[in-house]
Design a protein around this motif. Structure first.
Motif, mmCIF file in Angstrom:
data_model
loop_
_atom_site.group_PDB
_atom_site.id
_atom_site.type_symbol
_atom_site.label_atom_id
_atom_site.label_comp_id
_atom_site.label_asym_id
_atom_site.label_seq_id
_atom_site.Cartn_x
_atom_site.Cartn_y
_atom_site.Cartn_z
ATOM 1 N N GLN A 43 0.854 -1.179 0.000
ATOM 2 C CA GLN A 43 0.000 0.000 0.000
ATOM 3 C C GLN A 43 0.897 1.238 0.000
ATOM 4 O OE1 GLN A 43 -3.294 0.047 -0.250
ATOM 5 N NE2 GLN A 43 -3.569 -2.178 -0.124
ATOM 6 N N MET A 68 2.573 1.947 3.180
ATOM 7 C CA MET A 68 3.668 1.047 3.535
ATOM 8 C C MET A 68 4.957 1.419 2.816
ATOM 9 S SD MET A 68 5.158 -1.372 5.089
ATOM 10 C CE MET A 68 4.027 -2.465 5.966
ATOM 11 N N LEU A 93 0.020 -4.412 3.890
ATOM 12 C CA LEU A 93 0.334 -3.660 5.109
ATOM 13 C C LEU A 93 1.319 -4.395 6.014
ATOM 14 C CD1 LEU A 93 -3.216 -2.263 5.992
ATOM 15 C CD2 LEU A 93 -1.293 -1.003 4.987
ATOM 16 N N CYS A 104 -4.779 -0.283 9.610
ATOM 17 C CA CYS A 104 -5.603 0.048 8.450
ATOM 18 C C CYS A 104 -5.563 1.566 8.263
ATOM 19 C CB CYS A 104 -7.043 -0.400 8.666
ATOM 20 S SG CYS A 104 -7.269 -2.203 8.691
#
Length: 299
Positions: free
Chosen positions: A76, A79, A122, A222
């Motif tokens: 992501q 990340m 993640l 998240c």
């Protein structure tokens, strides 16, 4: 995407007889590019997929992605930003940068080998080996190995462990985007020896787990607005009872975990004969969130 790869995916997604289930790890493992979608972690860390992932460049001024043949240097955007920032911080504490291991496949999902998690972009593994060079060739990155910082008997750290490892883990865990970091229990035990009350907030994020003697595993929360992402529970605060985690639940890893007390194994009753729980490499698309089908089919 090359025509041959599209054809392979189409073949894998084609209707099959009811008895021939399509394994999700084969489907996700066959895709070599991220989906052209807005970035979104979908599902849980160990049962999900990822839309719109970003590739971590193979090399940078403060990092190198390792084991490139695996095609797992995708994450992501949050990340990728985190890893690059941490690699720069590593240089400030005396490391040459970071060797970064597996993050996720181009579209996340279950993998054909290795991790049960790393499915939503993640999670990331960071080697315990301080880089001596950041110009390793692709071939060298396949051959070089990290170093163990945990002893073979799992009870203590090795001479490879240094104060700079502690500083790196503290820096890694202090980022508010981090949910938890998995390390060998001996590493956490060593860190607890010098813990102060001021360390509680970040130290509780350092969680003991089996293995992890040559790398540490960062798991991010998240991201805000990621409505399809499932937050992990219990929280690290709950697991540590709002403490730093340097308690009996930690010492269990080097006592009862390694040498289970006699008579503690409970005999299964007839009522407990439930079907074996399937692992990630046995998941079909039906086991994953329905949005994962769209991630696979996206150009």
């Amino acid at each position: 995407m090359p025509f041959a790869r599209l054809a392979l995916i189409a073949c894998l997604l084609a209707p099959l007889p009811a008895h021939a289930e399509k394994l999700a790890n084969k489907l996700f493992g066959a895709v070599g590019t991220p989906s052209r979608q807005d970035s979104m972690p979908i599902g849980s860390y160990a049962k999900g997929c990822a839309a719109g992932l970003v590739e971590l460049p193979e090399s940078g001024p403060s990092w190198q992605a390792m084991r490139l043949s695996r095609g797992r240097n995708y994450g992501q955007p949050v990340m990728i930003d985190y890893l690059i920032g941490l690699s720069r911080a590593a240089q400030q504490i005396g490391w040459g940068g970071l060797y970064i291991g597996d993050i996720s496949q181009p579209r996340g999902g279950p993998m054909t080998s290795g991790h049960a998690s790393h499915q939503i972009g993640l999670d990331a593994d960071i080697w315990m080996l301080p880089p001596q060079r950041l110009n390793l060739s692709r071939a060298e990155r396949e051959e070089i190995s990290s170093i163990p910082v945990r002893s073979a008997d799992q009870r203590s750290v090795t001479d490879n462990w240094t104060p700079s490892h502690r500083r790196l883990l503290q820096t890694a865990a202090s980022d508010p985007r981090v949910d938890r970091i998995f390390v060998a229990a001996a590493v956490k035990i060593e860190m607890c020896k010098t813990a102060t009350p001021a360390d509680t907030k970040w130290l509780q994020k350092i969680r003991p787990v089996a293995g992890h003697d040559t790398h540490f595993h960062v798991r991010l929360k998240c991201p805000k607005g990621a409505r399809l992402c499932e937050t992990q529970t219990p929280t690290v605060a709950d697991l540590s009872k709002n403490g730093n985690g340097c308690d009996e639940t930690l010492t269990w890893w080097v006592t009862d975990y390694l040498n289970p007390p006699k008579g503690t194994k409970k005999k299964k009753s007839a009522e407990d004969d439930a079907p074996r729980k399937r692992g990630p490499r046995e998941f079909t698309m039906a086991d994953l969130p329905r949005q994962c089908g769209r991630v696979l089919k996206s150009n």
